[in-house]
Design a protein around this motif. Structure first.
Motif, mmCIF file in Angstrom:
data_model
loop_
_atom_site.group_PDB
_atom_site.id
_atom_site.type_symbol
_atom_site.label_atom_id
_atom_site.label_comp_id
_atom_site.label_asym_id
_atom_site.label_seq_id
_atom_site.Cartn_x
_atom_site.Cartn_y
_atom_site.Cartn_z
ATOM 1 N N TYR B 44 0.826 -1.210 0.000
ATOM 2 C CA TYR B 44 0.000 0.000 0.000
ATOM 3 C C TYR B 44 0.859 1.259 0.000
ATOM 4 O O TYR B 44 0.394 2.318 -0.362
ATOM 5 C CB TYR B 44 -0.915 0.043 1.238
ATOM 6 N N ILE B 62 0.855 -4.546 -5.103
ATOM 7 C CA ILE B 62 -0.093 -4.917 -4.045
ATOM 8 C C ILE B 62 -0.014 -6.433 -3.852
ATOM 9 O O ILE B 62 -0.152 -7.192 -4.806
ATOM 10 C CB ILE B 62 -1.540 -4.517 -4.432
ATOM 11 N N THR B 63 0.231 -6.849 -2.616
ATOM 12 C CA THR B 63 0.393 -8.274 -2.327
ATOM 13 C C THR B 63 -0.972 -8.927 -2.156
ATOM 14 O O THR B 63 -1.825 -8.386 -1.449
ATOM 15 C CB THR B 63 1.172 -8.440 -0.998
ATOM 16 N N LYS B 64 -1.153 -10.089 -2.785
ATOM 17 C CA LYS B 64 -2.397 -10.828 -2.532
ATOM 18 C C LYS B 64 -2.289 -11.445 -1.145
ATOM 19 O O LYS B 64 -1.449 -12.329 -0.910
ATOM 20 C CB LYS B 64 -2.623 -11.909 -3.595
ATOM 21 N N CYS B 65 -3.065 -10.962 -0.218
ATOM 22 C CA CYS B 65 -2.971 -11.434 1.168
ATOM 23 C C CYS B 65 -4.279 -11.111 1.894
ATOM 24 O O CYS B 65 -5.118 -10.390 1.379
ATOM 25 C CB CYS B 65 -1.815 -10.737 1.870
ATOM 26 N N TYR B 67 -5.502 -8.958 4.378
ATOM 27 C CA TYR B 67 -5.070 -7.769 5.123
ATOM 28 C C TYR B 67 -6.293 -7.068 5.698
ATOM 29 O O TYR B 67 -7.132 -6.572 4.973
ATOM 30 C CB TYR B 67 -4.294 -6.823 4.191
ATOM 31 N N ASN B 69 -7.394 -3.984 7.772
ATOM 32 C CA ASN B 69 -6.965 -2.670 8.256
ATOM 33 C C ASN B 69 -7.490 -2.375 9.649
ATOM 34 O O ASN B 69 -8.429 -2.995 10.111
ATOM 35 C CB ASN B 69 -7.542 -1.586 7.338
ATOM 36 N N ILE B 73 -12.296 -2.233 5.791
ATOM 37 C CA ILE B 73 -12.989 -1.724 4.610
ATOM 38 C C ILE B 73 -13.840 -2.823 3.997
ATOM 39 O O ILE B 73 -13.333 -3.854 3.565
ATOM 40 C CB ILE B 73 -11.964 -1.181 3.584
ATOM 41 N N PHE B 75 -16.961 -3.331 1.044
ATOM 42 C CA PHE B 75 -17.460 -2.609 -0.124
ATOM 43 C C PHE B 75 -18.897 -2.161 0.151
ATOM 44 O O PHE B 75 -19.777 -3.002 0.358
ATOM 45 C CB PHE B 75 -17.346 -3.485 -1.368
ATOM 46 N N ARG B 130 -13.927 -12.388 6.308
ATOM 47 C CA ARG B 130 -13.430 -12.260 4.933
ATOM 48 C C ARG B 130 -11.932 -12.563 4.879
ATOM 49 O O ARG B 130 -11.464 -13.269 3.970
ATOM 50 C CB ARG B 130 -13.702 -10.850 4.394
ATOM 51 N N GLN B 134 -9.990 -15.770 2.819
ATOM 52 C CA GLN B 134 -8.967 -15.598 1.779
ATOM 53 C C GLN B 134 -7.774 -16.540 1.982
ATOM 54 O O GLN B 134 -6.942 -16.681 1.092
ATOM 55 C CB GLN B 134 -8.437 -14.167 1.812
#
Lengths: 224, 309
Positions: B44, B62-65, B67, B69, B73, B75, B130, B134
């Motif tokens: 980021y 941007i790492t696929k992970c 994450y 925050n 966040i 949608f 979520r 992942q």
């Protein structure tokens, strides 16, 4: 009872519709780039896009005229390719309207994209979504209201365009004589009733569109 | 994972090396650079110098992970179900896992709600589900104060869930609750003003005498696993049967470390032939008053709640 010729009004609608469609096609990617890119040229490009907002229409019209005239390289190339001149034509009018209304469409879209926030886009990226998915499934749905508002602004603004149209399009009936020019003609010929009828139609349409937009978009009032 | 990155704005300079599996606790005061570290690993932050390597691969962009925050966040135009399904579409887990996690975190009833209708705690739980959805074999999971809005019972449930993934992925957990890191983390990184001020495995970190880390030890007493904090331990010279204190252990002093104000006494305790250590934090005058010296046998007394590993 309406006793005025409405040809110029339909021409204005046609011009505004085509202009908005073109502005959506080039405006959305441009606004997205301006909102999300960290490239050094962003402030420069933003300034160029916003310029028509602050420039007198006659100045903009004069430069567009210089670029599109028959002896310029753009004008002469157009004649070579299409066998018709760009200046004082409907096509020339469309190009001029696109340039003139560009900030009215792009700037609200940039603001909308900025409101989505970089972190929302980054979250989608870290989940593994590709750029296309992020644009179609996240950015565009989240900025739907902003894009509609921008289109309406562009449409209404094109309808009322005068200075640039006069410089680039001239005053050719059914081709470049849009409603704002027609109103000017009526006033010049002291046909005040016709001028009043056309002006009133334009006023009512513009107000209705802006009112509808603000009504549907209570949380983000559009200031014109 | 190998991290060697620096940045001028915000300022940080991280040199970190950890295993690619397990839970690494990231601790430090506000503004010490914990979120910046996770942001940098996630890709980021732009303008970093250096490199980050995970699973022997350099991370770029941007790492696929997973994450999560500090301010999760979701949608906003999608319901909870759609938000979670977006993660499923881009991962390898299925709807059964989703439903199970929702059930465990008491979120099933939130499925049709939109993010704007959720409370802070509910948003955190959904974002946590979520993040877990992942996870794949060898994933990177980064959680920045993920449970700050949850009640203690739900925090415990969430941490127990998280623990199940520590053998298959690397979990970087930022929290202000040091007790949770002592309980769940394998390793601890202490950040200060944008640099790593201390890093060690959790057992050594607990007994490190680092001024910002409370001294404690993990012990097993009568088949119960406990975390005993030095400040909760008092020393008696003999057992007191008229006391309500639950743990009164016969121990032997093996070390005494004093500074200007307090003394840390290291006590050895044997449970079923298993030698373990407990620490007591005492005022300096207590040492002279009780005549505490290395080798002396004393009773270590403390109240403590157990945890299961």
């Amino acid at each position: 009872m309406i006793s005025v010729d409405l040809t110029s009004l339909w021409l204005s609608f046609k011009l505004a519709t085509i202009t908005v469609i073109i502005l959506l096609i080039i405006g959305i990617p441009l606004a997205k780039w301006l909102a999300f890119s960290k490239h050094k040229s962003v402030p420069f490009v933003t300034s160029v896009v916003v310029l028509p907002l602050v420039l007198p229409p006659t100045v903009l019209g004069f430069y567009l005229l210089s670029v599109m005239r028959n002896d310029s390289w753009v004008g002469s190339l157009f004649i070579k390719l299409t066998d018709s001149q760009l200046i004082f034509s409907f096509t020339g009018l469309v190009i001029a309207s696109v340039v003139y209304s560009l900030p009215f469409v792009v700037q609200p879209m940039v603001n909308t994209f900025n409101n989505i926030g970089e972190d929302t886009v980054k979250t989608a990226q870290s989940i593994g979504a590709d750029k296309r998915t992020i644009f179609w499934k996240i950015i565009l749905p989240l900025s739907k209201k902003g894009v509609i508002s921008a289109s309406i602004l562009g449409f209404v603004h094109t309808l009322g365009e005068f200075g640039v149209v006069l410089m680039v399009g001239g005053n050719i009936p059914s081709q470049t004589r849009v409603v704002s020019i027609e109103i000017f003609n009526h006033v010049e010929n002291m046909e005040l009733q016709q001028a009043n009828q056309l002006s009133l139609i334009l006023l009512v349409i513009s107000f209705a569109v802006i009112f509808w937009m603000n009504f549907n978009n209570k949380h983000s009032q559009v200031l014109v | 994972m190998k991290i060697a990155i620096s940045s001028k704005r915000p300022y940080y300079n991280y040199q970190i090396q950890t295993a690619d599996r397990g839970i690494v606790g990231i601790y430090g005061i506000s503004g010490s650079g914990k979120s910046s570290l996770l942001d940098a690993i996630a890709g980021y932050q732009s303008g970093n110098q250096g490199y980050i390597e995970f699973n022997n691969k350099k991370l770029t962009g941007i790492t696929k992970c997973s994450y999560m925050n500090q301010h999760p966040i979701l949608f906003p135009h999608w319901s909870v179900e759609e938000n979670l399904d977006f993660a499923l579409t881009h991962g390898t887990q299925n709807k059964n896992n989703r439903d199970l996690l929702l059930q465990q975190l008491d979120c099933t009833k939130l499925m049709q709600m939109y993010p704007c209708q959720l409370s802070g705690g509910e948003k955190q739980r959904i974002a946590f589900v979520r993040a877990l959805l992942q996870i794949e074999e060898g994933s990177l999971v980064m959680l920045d104060e993920p449970f700050s809005a949850l009640d203690p019972k739900m925090r415990k449930t969430a941490l127990d869930l998280l623990k199940q993934y520590k053998k298959t992925c690397l979990i970087l957990l930022v929290t202000h609750e040091i007790s949770e890191l002592y309980r769940f983390a394998d390793e601890l990184i202490f950040l200060k003003e944008g640099v790593v001020s201390y890093q060690n495995n959790i057992a050594k970190a607990m007994s490190s005498n680092h001024q910002s880390l409370p001294i404690a030890s993990k012990v097993t007493i009568e088949h119960q696993q406990l975390i005993v904090y030095a400040e909760d331990v008092s020393i008696w010279l003999k057992k007191n049967n008229e006391s309500s204190v639950s743990y009164q252990l016969e121990t032997c002093i093996v070390d005494i470390q004093s500074n200007a104000k307090v003394t840390i006494v290291k006590l050895q305790y044997t449970d079923n032939d298993n030698e373990q250590f407990i620490y007591a934090r005492l005022m300096n005058n207590s040492i002279t008053r009780l005549d505490l010296v290395i080798g002396k046998k004393v009773i270590a007394c403390f109240k403590c709640s157990n945890f299961s590993d």
